[in-house]
Design a protein around this motif. Structure first.
Motif, PDB file in Angstrom:
ATOM      1  N   PRO A  83      -0.953   3.592   7.076  1.00 16.41           N
ATOM      2  CA  PRO A  83       0.198   3.927   6.232  1.00 16.41           C
ATOM      3  C   PRO A  83       1.539   3.821   6.936  1.00 16.41           C
ATOM      4  N   ALA A  96       2.113   1.792   1.146  1.00 11.60           N
ATOM      5  CA  ALA A  96       0.863   2.424   1.574  1.00 11.60           C
ATOM      6  C   ALA A  96      -0.073   2.775   0.414  1.00 11.60           C
ATOM      7  N   PRO A  97       0.424   3.324  -0.717  1.00 16.95           N
ATOM      8  CA  PRO A  97      -0.500   3.699  -1.796  1.00 16.95           C
ATOM      9  C   PRO A  97      -1.310   2.535  -2.348  1.00 16.95           C
ATOM     10  N   GLU A  98      -0.831   1.311  -2.177  1.00 16.20           N
ATOM     11  CA  GLU A  98      -1.532   0.151  -2.716  1.00 16.20           C
ATOM     12  C   GLU A  98      -2.904  -0.045  -2.080  1.00 16.20           C
ATOM     13  N   ASP A 106      -4.779   2.665  -0.900  1.00 16.08           N
ATOM     14  CA  ASP A 106      -5.472   3.959  -0.864  1.00 16.08           C
ATOM     15  C   ASP A 106      -6.963   3.792  -1.158  1.00 16.08           C
TER      16      ASP A 106
END
Length: 237
Positions: free
Chosen positions: A16, A23-25, A27
């Motif tokens: 991340p 970063a959430p892409e 997860d």
């Protein structure tokens, strides 16, 4: 003897701090990697061998505690391959093994001592398989964390641009990894993999060599191509 294996992608974006706002892409990919590492821990191995692509092979193994860094990606973040031993040499980990070290730190790996092995992306299939057989010949119970990406040619914006051969290659690799199909992994076309910028081909074929004769079943935990790059997560037990 190989008792379990986990296959994970190795983009620095998995970290991340490197991905930052994006970063959430990934997860879901991180969660799948955590699940795969859980399979390794459950196997209670005597040793964990981390295998990943490197610029070249033959520079010797990376011992537990070997250092890695993401400073080359603009992030002030250092990692170690497993718990530090206090006497690890300072030869740095290749990026793929640094990502593996980050995954191990993130999950608090403590199930077994760790060793790393960088495999040249151009290493011939027969030599990859032979290296895997050497791993399987060890008397100890070995688990493998195998790092590597699929093709980098799945979209127009992919690092290698769009290549119509990329999706079929990744589909077959995903099927083979999900089914623990040693023969299919061994048969992956090294030249085509090079053209499609597949970093995982050589490490996957090391796994194939190590798994010959082992009675392992596989499960595919993640199969997506964000950023036009094939990312696969699988677990064998």
């Amino acid at each position: 003897m190989l008792v379990a294996a986990a296959v994970c992608p190795c983009p620095p974006l998995l970290v991340p701090a490197v991905a930052q706002g994006a970063a959430p892409e990934l997860d879901a990919a991180r969660a799948a990697c955590t699940d795969a590492l859980g399979v390794l821990a459950a196997a209670r191995p005597d040793r964990l061998l981390v295998v990943g692509p490197a610029e070249r092979s033959g520079r010797g193994p990376h011992p537990q505690g070997a250092p890695g860094s993401f400073r080359g990606f603009g992030v002030d973040l250092d990692v170690r391959l497993g718990p530090a031993t206090g006497s690890a040499p300072e030869r740095p980990l290749p990026p793929s093994l640094a990502v593996a070290a980050w995954l191990l730190e993130r999950t608090g790996w403590s199930a077994a001592p760790v060793e790393g092995l960088g495999v040249g992306e151009s290493l011939a299939a027969d030599r990859c398989v032979a290296a895997g057989r050497d791993i399987a010949a060890r008397p100890e119970r070995v688990a493998m964390l195998v790092m590597g990406d699929g093709s980098a040619c799945r979209s127009l914006k992919a690092p290698g641009y769009l290549d119509e051969r990329a999706e079929p290659f990744d589909t077959e690799a995903a099927r083979a990894l999900g089914a623990a199909d040693v023969a299919a992994l061994t048969a992956l076309d090294a030249e085509l993999a090079y053209e499609l910028k597949v970093s995982g081909r050589a490490p996957w074929q090391v796994l194939a060599g190590a798994a010959e004769g082992a009675d392992l079943s596989g499960a595919l935990l993640y199969d997506e191509a964000p950023y036009g790059v094939g990312y696969l997560v699988a677990a064998w037990s």
